[in-house]
Write a protein that holds these residues in place. Sequence first.
Motif, PDB file in Angstrom:
ATOM      1  N   ILE A   1       0.873  -1.183   0.000  1.00  0.00           N
ATOM      2  CA  ILE A   1       0.000   0.000   0.000  1.00  0.00           C
ATOM      3  C   ILE A   1       0.913   1.238   0.000  1.00  0.00           C
ATOM      4  O   ILE A   1       1.618   1.491   0.979  1.00  0.00           O
ATOM      5  N   PRO A   2       0.951   2.014  -1.112  1.00  0.00           N
ATOM      6  CA  PRO A   2       1.930   3.109  -1.236  1.00  0.00           C
ATOM      7  C   PRO A   2       1.871   4.126  -0.095  1.00  0.00           C
ATOM      8  O   PRO A   2       2.915   4.583   0.381  1.00  0.00           O
ATOM      9  N   SER A   3       0.663   4.460   0.371  1.00  0.00           N
ATOM     10  CA  SER A   3       0.569   5.495   1.417  1.00  0.00           C
ATOM     11  C   SER A   3       1.197   5.004   2.727  1.00  0.00           C
ATOM     12  O   SER A   3       1.794   5.785   3.467  1.00  0.00           O
ATOM     13  N   ILE A   4       1.073   3.728   3.030  1.00  0.00           N
ATOM     14  CA  ILE A   4       1.692   3.196   4.264  1.00  0.00           C
ATOM     15  C   ILE A   4       3.197   3.040   4.051  1.00  0.00           C
ATOM     16  O   ILE A   4       3.998   3.353   4.933  1.00  0.00           O
ATOM     17  N   ARG A   5       3.542   2.584   2.866  1.00  0.00           N
ATOM     18  CA  ARG A   5       4.957   2.371   2.574  1.00  0.00           C
ATOM     19  C   ARG A   5       5.747   3.680   2.691  1.00  0.00           C
ATOM     20  O   ARG A   5       6.919   3.678   3.077  1.00  0.00           O
ATOM     21  N   ALA A   6       5.105   4.778   2.371  1.00  0.00           N
ATOM     22  CA  ALA A   6       5.790   6.076   2.396  1.00  0.00           C
ATOM     23  C   ALA A   6       6.046   6.565   3.823  1.00  0.00           C
ATOM     24  O   ALA A   6       6.860   7.463   4.032  1.00  0.00           O
TER      25      ALA A   6
END
Lengths: 241, 367
Positions: B282-287
């Motif tokens: 999940i890009p938003s969590i990964r960021a």
Amino acid sequence: MPRYAMVIDLQRCVGCGSCSISCRNENNVTEGIYWSHKITETSGKFPNVRYHYIPTLCNHCTNAPCVRGCPTEAMHKLENGITMHDPKKCIGCRYCMINCPYGVIYFNWKDAHPSWRAGNSVIKEVTASPAEEVRKVGGKGTPYYNPERDATLPGIRPKGVVEKCTFCDHRVKRGKLPRCVEACPADARIFGDLDDPESQVNQLLGKFRPFRLKEALGTEPAVFYIRDFSSAGYPRTKGGI
Amino acid sequence: MKLQLWIGLLIIGILLGLWTTFRVYTEGFSLYAKTDVLVWTLPLSTYIFFSLTSAGLAFVSSIPVVFVIKRYEAIEKRTVYLEIAVLIASFVCLILHLGSPLKVFYIILSPNPSSPLWWLATLYSLYFVILLSAFWRIHTGKMSKPLGVLIFVIAILTSTTLGWLLGMTDARPTLNASFFSFYFPLTGFASGIAVVILFSMVSMHLSRQEIPDGRSALYNEFGRLMGIVAGMVAVLFLWRTISGGISSTAVEYGAFKHMIGSVPYNMEFWLGLVVPTVLMLIPSIRATVWGKVTASFLLLVGMFAGRLEFVLSGVVRPLGQMAEGRPEIVSYMPTVYEVFVALFGLSVMLLIYTIGERYLKLETAPE
């Protein structure tokens, strides 16, 4: 050079356990460790049940997985086919125990014969403590210590190394039979040279259909089993629906 | 003050370990929850965890040299240093697993090349020396290319030899070789990435440093890579479960079937593989920093449990005469001394890392 093997006649074996007891005495085996042991099974459903008894020991495999895996050659093959262990080289990794399909290798988790090292007597100042008993008879570790075992292996193995049956290599070296063979009251254990076509071992293997434990693994055990004990008979039948 | 408290905690962990060492070598291994059936338990699984993590770190540190991806040089120094610290932790646990560790010189005096254990010991000794040399080169200038390549090759050899070592045991097919020679390097790689992310993030947070833009992109890339690898491992893990736990009719797999419902098995699958994969995909969590820290921490916890599950699935079912008078599956609960061994390894590793972080400028990237 002979290649030693053992035949165990299950028809003669009465399951008395004298092989195990004589082995313990001969090799100063500590409690919890079984160089000579058994596998028992019960088959059938009550009231039609049967008890099976298979004496076991190190199979002295020709393709011994314990020898192949030992990093320091502590576990090694002798020219006469015996699988031998050198505690001096053993690092206590227990990889041989993982490799052995027969569960015949044991590890010394603590110092041997702990019950004989106890200093407390049952009745104070009346009975001797186990440690005093050992001292009195001049034993080493146990009152029944066999110094002959020292010839090829430390008489009592230290903690932190493995141990197992050696086919009584110290006796075989002097032309004697392994102690379990000698002690068997039913002559159910027959020991001899597999490379000698006339040996009693080969005579029996040629006369009966032998089997070995977990043969499919290709370890080539040197312990063969022949016959089976059964005095039972049954009326001729084709079964029924 | 916080640093003193931290070092104090680590010293307590080390003292507990030293006390365990003293007791084990004076009283014997009966202090562990070991029997003639459970010959390999928590100390060995902890060793496997650390050694595979070290191999995984080696894969990460070799990327700039072997695959010429220059931006990974930024984390090279910290990664190589972590490799050394983790490898030392694995040695600590191994010593406390061996019955007679003082006799290991027989590996040189009486070698048996047919034994994978002999190869493993030889490779790890070599690996340790090469790692020290590599770190010295980075510390004093730049990583040497031949050393980087050598580290990569040895990491492949050690992690696959571990698979060979366990798979050679025909008597215990649950430790099947062909599978683990692939599974080990891959899970090691996942653990290696997780360690790099976790230690980098926590170190920067504690030193109140801002993550530079370029570095932030690099950690996000690592997060994605970790998610992909964890996902791949999860697929392999399911195949192992289906082939060994469901479709196999071999009685020996009874041990693995038993382990499927166990706590370590579920920890490895859910905490160590599924959750990190989902979090990192999940890009938003990964960021986010917390997303990466949580995913990498959970992955490491899951892998630690997984190594124990793996070792136990090979030993809980007694073989041959060992089964006499015993249940079909033997249960296992580690003793406090075994937990101290794992804690000893972890404390040693963290102390070495803390010293390095403070005095060796692990953040430095080559010019």
